[in-house]
Design an enzyme around this catalytic site. Structure first.
Site, mmCIF file in Angstrom:
data_model
loop_
_atom_site.group_PDB
_atom_site.id
_atom_site.type_symbol
_atom_site.label_atom_id
_atom_site.label_comp_id
_atom_site.label_asym_id
_atom_site.label_seq_id
_atom_site.Cartn_x
_atom_site.Cartn_y
_atom_site.Cartn_z
ATOM 1 N N HIS A 51 0.858 -1.182 0.000
ATOM 2 C CA HIS A 51 0.000 0.000 0.000
ATOM 3 C C HIS A 51 0.898 1.237 0.000
ATOM 4 O O HIS A 51 2.029 1.193 0.512
ATOM 5 C CB HIS A 51 -0.885 0.013 1.252
ATOM 6 N N GLU A 53 1.001 3.859 1.788
ATOM 7 C CA GLU A 53 1.483 4.267 3.113
ATOM 8 C C GLU A 53 2.678 3.418 3.556
ATOM 9 O O GLU A 53 3.650 3.930 4.109
ATOM 10 C CB GLU A 53 0.376 4.106 4.172
ATOM 11 N N CYS A 80 -6.151 1.810 5.844
ATOM 12 C CA CYS A 80 -6.735 0.543 6.279
ATOM 13 C C CYS A 80 -6.131 0.163 7.630
ATOM 14 O O CYS A 80 -5.172 0.788 8.088
ATOM 15 C CB CYS A 80 -6.447 -0.536 5.228
ATOM 16 N N CYS A 83 -2.268 -0.411 7.541
ATOM 17 C CA CYS A 83 -1.478 0.818 7.417
ATOM 18 C C CYS A 83 -1.582 1.676 8.676
ATOM 19 O O CYS A 83 -0.589 2.271 9.101
ATOM 20 C CB CYS A 83 -1.921 1.599 6.189
#
Lengths: 146, 146
Positions: A51, A53, A80, A83
């Protein structure tokens, strides 16, 4: 008002979309300087943890030589749970996110990672920055795919 | 009964402890074969996401060429919220963990990642396998450090 960092995160999100990834982008800023900027690379890298992040945290941590990064994170979508927890471990001080994510978010929705007493570092969180632009990018992407 | 996979996870945990990392180890198994085995490398790699579970998921995903890994994960400690969410993204089918972690766990404690309707893939979870050996390794490590 659109923050210039959120604009950069949006640019990274668009690039991710062009690569066939879900268009989410993130920028990590420290003392007014960009430490890392990335969009999702889950499919490209065959990495379920890639992801935006996570990619910026890992890059900044590597270049700083410490897993405890600090700084501010700008991201186009509410992080999410994976993260959010990683941002806590990385000691991120402030999180600015664009669109809210009732289906997959982990800060204001679902497991609400920072709301538990077992969360040892709680970043300040500001949601809804450039919300419309961030949300439209995602809805446009999923509309095209249907 | 101690599973041979949990024994291997314990070995990886001990190696992590010898490197100055918190002694946690994980093994990813698919169709009776080890796809990846690792201990924590957070300090070594300057990577706040380099938990044993994340390292084995990433390695297996890379070698399979897909972010959707599947298979069974053996890990010496109850996964944290970050790892629990990552295991869901990676479509892990079964998680066997050793010691329970009331302070930092994310499955049976804290945000209970798999208990929310927004969690789209729920691995089966079996906690307490080789619990004592896994727990003693951690308490011994932290006792030495005090």
């Amino acid at each position: 008002m659109t923050s210039k960092w959120m604009s950069l995160a949006l640019e990274k999100a668009k690039e991710a979309g062009a690569r066939g990834e879900v268009p989410i982008g993130a920028v990590l800023v420290q003392d007014g300087k960009v430490m890392a900027a990335a969009g999702n690379r889950i499919e490209e890298l065959s990495d379920p943890t890639a992801h935006a992040e996570i990619l910026v945290i890992r890059e900044a941590a590597r270049s700083l030589g410490t897993p405890r990064v600090g700084g501010e994170l700008y991201v186009t979508l509410e992080p999410c749970p994976m993260c959010a927890a990683a941002l806590s471990f990385a000691r991120i001080e402030r999180i600015f996110f664009g669109a809210f994510d009732p289906k997959g978010g982990g800060i204001d929705h679902g497991p609400r990672i920072f709301d538990h007493p077992t969360c040892h570092h709680r970043p300040q969180v500001f949601g809804g920055m450039s919300e419309q632009a961030c949300a439209e990018l995602l809805t446009g992407f999923f509309k095209e795919r249907r």
